[in-house]
Design a protein around this motif. Sequence first.
Motif, PDB file in Angstrom:
ATOM      1  N   TYR A  72       0.743  -1.453   0.188  1.00  0.00           N
ATOM      2  CA  TYR A  72       0.306  -0.044   0.224  1.00  0.00           C
ATOM      3  C   TYR A  72       0.925   1.138   0.212  1.00  0.00           C
ATOM      4  O   TYR A  72       0.442   1.752  -0.543  1.00  0.00           O
TER       5      TYR A  72
ATOM      6  N   LEU B 199       0.806   4.102  -2.729  1.00  0.00           N
ATOM      7  CA  LEU B 199       0.210   5.048  -2.711  1.00  0.00           C
ATOM      8  C   LEU B 199       1.106   6.897  -2.930  1.00  0.00           C
ATOM      9  O   LEU B 199       0.779   7.725  -3.479  1.00  0.00           O
TER      10      LEU B 199
ATOM     11  N   LYS C 234       0.907   6.847  -6.876  1.00  0.00           N
ATOM     12  CA  LYS C 234      -0.639   7.652  -7.360  1.00  0.00           C
ATOM     13  C   LYS C 234      -0.597   9.025  -7.111  1.00  0.00           C
ATOM     14  O   LYS C 234      -0.630   9.297  -7.464  1.00  0.00           O
ATOM     15  N   ARG C 235       0.204   8.773  -5.668  1.00  0.00           N
ATOM     16  CA  ARG C 235       0.850  10.547  -5.475  1.00  0.00           C
ATOM     17  C   ARG C 235       1.580  11.652  -6.598  1.00  0.00           C
ATOM     18  O   ARG C 235       1.619  12.720  -6.746  1.00  0.00           O
TER      19      ARG C 235
ATOM     20  N   LEU D  81      -5.476  -4.025  -3.736  1.00  0.00           N
ATOM     21  CA  LEU D  81      -5.196  -2.415  -3.591  1.00  0.00           C
ATOM     22  C   LEU D  81      -4.953  -1.768  -4.644  1.00  0.00           C
ATOM     23  O   LEU D  81      -5.837  -0.345  -4.772  1.00  0.00           O
TER      24      LEU D  81
ATOM     25  N   GLN E 150      -8.707  -0.592  -5.347  1.00  0.00           N
ATOM     26  CA  GLN E 150      -8.805   0.289  -3.843  1.00  0.00           C
ATOM     27  C   GLN E 150      -8.382   1.928  -4.255  1.00  0.00           C
ATOM     28  O   GLN E 150      -8.569   2.936  -3.423  1.00  0.00           O
ATOM     29  N   LEU E 151      -7.078   1.464  -4.834  1.00  0.00           N
ATOM     30  CA  LEU E 151      -6.610   3.169  -5.101  1.00  0.00           C
ATOM     31  C   LEU E 151      -6.913   4.075  -6.532  1.00  0.00           C
ATOM     32  O   LEU E 151      -6.337   4.869  -6.510  1.00  0.00           O
ATOM     33  N   ASN E 152      -8.246   3.207  -7.037  1.00  0.00           N
ATOM     34  CA  ASN E 152      -8.297   3.829  -7.835  1.00  0.00           C
ATOM     35  C   ASN E 152      -7.184   4.181  -9.462  1.00  0.00           C
ATOM     36  O   ASN E 152      -7.555   4.951 -10.315  1.00  0.00           O
TER      37      ASN E 152
ATOM     38  N   THR F 189      -5.455  15.028  -4.414  1.00  0.00           N
ATOM     39  CA  THR F 189      -5.402  13.486  -3.440  1.00  0.00           C
ATOM     40  C   THR F 189      -6.944  13.352  -3.097  1.00  0.00           C
ATOM     41  O   THR F 189      -7.256  14.561  -3.402  1.00  0.00           O
TER      42      THR F 189
ATOM     43  N   ASP G 236      -1.000   9.239   3.490  1.00  0.00           N
ATOM     44  CA  ASP G 236      -2.552   9.062   3.970  1.00  0.00           C
ATOM     45  C   ASP G 236      -3.627  10.412   4.160  1.00  0.00           C
ATOM     46  O   ASP G 236      -2.673  11.446   4.807  1.00  0.00           O
TER      47      ASP G 236
END
Length: 969
Positions: free
Chosen positions: A69, A73, A76-77, A113, A116-118, A508, A525
């Motif tokens: 995760y 993430l 993704k960021r 996952l 879940q994070l699109n 975000t 997060d």
Amino acid sequence: MKYYYLIIILLFTITTAHSQASNDHIFPASAAAKPYIDFDSKGFVIEGKRTFLVSAGLEYARIPHELWYDRLLRIKRAGFNCIEIYTIWNFHEEKEGKFNFTGDRDLGKFLDLVKQLNMYAIVRVGPYYCAEWDNGGYPIWLKFKKGVSVREDNKPFEQYVDRFFDHLLPVVFNRQINKGGAVVLVQLENEHPKGWGTAMPNGYFTHLQSKALHMGLQVPYFFSGLHHASDPAGDGKLDDAKRSNPWFSTEFWSVWYSQYGAKPGDDQLYDRRTWKIIAHGGNGYNYYMAHGGSNFGYTNNDEDAASYDYGAAIGQTGDLRPIYYAFKRAAWFGRSFQSVLENSTDATAKYSNIVTDTAIKVSARTSQVGDIVFLDNPGAKPVKVNVADAALTILPGEIYPLIRNYKLSAGVMINRADARIFAIADQQNTTTIILDAEQGEPLSLHLTTNGDAVNTTSSALKIDGHKVDLNMPMPAIDKPLEFNFTAGKQTIRILVMNREWTDRTFITEAAGQRFIISGANYVADVSKQVRQIKLTTEDPLVGAKANKILVYTDKEAIALNVPAIKLRAQPDSIMLNNWEAKAALAGNGTAGWLKSTHPQPMGADADVTPDAWYKTILNIPSTGKYTLQVNGGGRGQAYVDGKPAVKWQLNDNEVSFNLKKGRHTFTVFAAHDGRDKLAAYLGPIDKVDSKGIFGNALIKKGGPFITELGNWFFTKAAKKDDVKNGPPTFDTSAYKKYKIGNDVFNLKEGFAWFHTTIPQQVPGTSKIKLLFKSVDENATIFINGKQVAHHDGWNQPFDVDITDATTLKKPIDLSIFIENYSNEGGIDQPVKINAIGDAQAITGWQLKGGPGNPFADTGWAKLAGKSTAMPCFYRSTFTVNAAKKPTFIWRIDPKNLGHGSIWVNGHDLGRYPEKLDMKSLYIPECWLKDGLNQVVIYDEDGKHPDDVKIVTEPGAGRLIKTLTATIKD
């Protein structure tokens, strides 16, 4: 040669030629999946929306599942909306028939996952992977199956692939986007020499396709890859009227696996190469790697050890490099203007006169919703140009985008943006445009609205009815500038930042709401409950400073109360002491050992480690120097009656040492540092890169008996049939000098004669053997002009016997006719002569793989004495405060050890010594305990761990903060 060149050349040149010049087409989705994932020649359409795919390559197999995760993430960021992965065969079926999809191998959980994070997923199911992974991903047990020829239309191979796919493919296909999952593309095979894109040259490809479709493949798919290169856009000619699908690079090599950490210029170099894709009509890309990770356990190939850092944007330890922020800028631009970039045609001619300075190259894309013009400065100096009312500075290597007539929303259009746009973010009824400019640069943004616009902020924003203009020089700032206006029910917000601020700006989502957060080096997060927003930020421990952090909702800008930074000094190191030791498995007893007439390769007993013991009995008739000959791969240490005798490189195939007359217990410890990744290898898997010792073992008094042939020459041949006429007369005026390993075909198909002279043998020699490690790719052997042997296939050892007594009394002409059908060619490896002749055969071998159990409680004693040549286990403990923030990144430095493995709290960190600049091994923070931790070392050379210590990686440490703020409803 191909075997070694492919590590460098194939990945940089050959695969690019395959994917770009040959075939880069994609099979379309099935009818069931088309509403969810579709494409045309201009771009991808995902769930009905034109979508620019910004993909990050990483391997879940190189990351502990507790950190999946975190790494996803971080990706993704950085603006990525897609992940690309391999599903490595020997990671899931290490032991035959025992499939593992749990824990670190829980592929389903990983893909969940991603969803879940699109984000989307591109899954490369193999069965071959490359990836600098041990054996290219093939299970070791596959080498011992009769008749298996890999990556060919070979029924035994396809049988084992099918069994693996029966377990793997449902995990992937149940998570296709049309079934509610993340998977949008699937790759069958990988970097196959004969078929990329939609090319299907033989029954093997047909079989993979049929199997996948039968198992439920519905999303688009392709073979082997698309546009693999370190600069995939090349000369920028990406439009192709013959291509029915988008242009996409599945492996955009960002840095390389030989590098640890960032080096100056990486970010500028790969930033430019990314923008070349965007500017010339590319519809997406996947960085290989965006995060490299670690080769835990025994997964490294022979080019790596524990680290697979790759110099990537996200480091092995999760640290963020300068290239991360460069990738973030390109990603958000590509996604912000995906409605143009995924549905455009070339408009360069239309805008060719937008600047007059010939130092700037112009390209442009046009679509139904707007145009983008790109000003490219390929030079090493900045160039100033005038565009409309803006005097722009194009930085060295920069590709500067200008927006024209872009439909921002239903009621607002950007007529002209002569300023860098970092991103556009929709936030409920607010659309935020983020501009990026340095002090003194122009802020030139011109919009029109359907209705009258209303200025709600600054007089610098000029509004005249339907026209909205921002036209001013960028001032010095200590926080972003904000300009707002409304058009009907919609608010347009313009945030103006410099590069320092855009690097620290993250877009975000939380609780269905979008937030723009500026000022943090990284935002992890983000959560929202009622009117409270909570976020976790990170700052590097080296150079950390208190920053202003602003949160932009759709309604307001909130300045967060950021506490002062309180740093604890990073410990320099933790010395380990109170070591205990025990001997590793050293051949005492033979219960459970594999017995055979001749020694068997490592893995024949189903062991998957890089270590093995061999044992037999020698009966020596007289005292003296003896030479042992046996095929091998890796490193060897021989023991006679339990005492060290000699070390050698097993692929030398022979070693000489002294023996006394009598009966002796002979033991060999064999180890290797990773198997080859078998790039582009097709053929029998049992014939390539075997480890340990194997085949006939011979011993003879005297020696050594193997010598290498030198003084090679070559001359080109016109055609394959020239071999029928035999070798041309050797003449140095017609032949050129040749160095073993060189390519004489310039990466093209061709034929050539190679020649050398075998020296006259010692009188009485009755037989010699010519040892060929590899020729590329087919070879016909001639002795004194007479054909004696033929061999097909590169990287496959073969022998040729010369037994004629008359021939051996004189120097011998050795000629080789080589046929090369793809890429480089010649004689890959040195050709050697073996003159051992008649020798005593050594039979009655026993094999036991593995180092033994590192965690068994018995046998340990306080470490004492000097280092021995015997493999040995060592263990100790250390204490860290693993729970308290800031987060130190801990590593273990195996200083002055030999070769081996390290476990911390039972987790295998991988192999040492490292082959990168970073010599210590990363300890994932999820594997550390708060307080006492145990380390176990297995050193194959028996070197003592006196200098081993636990260290921090200062540049990777980070300060973690949790911040909260109250927001409007």
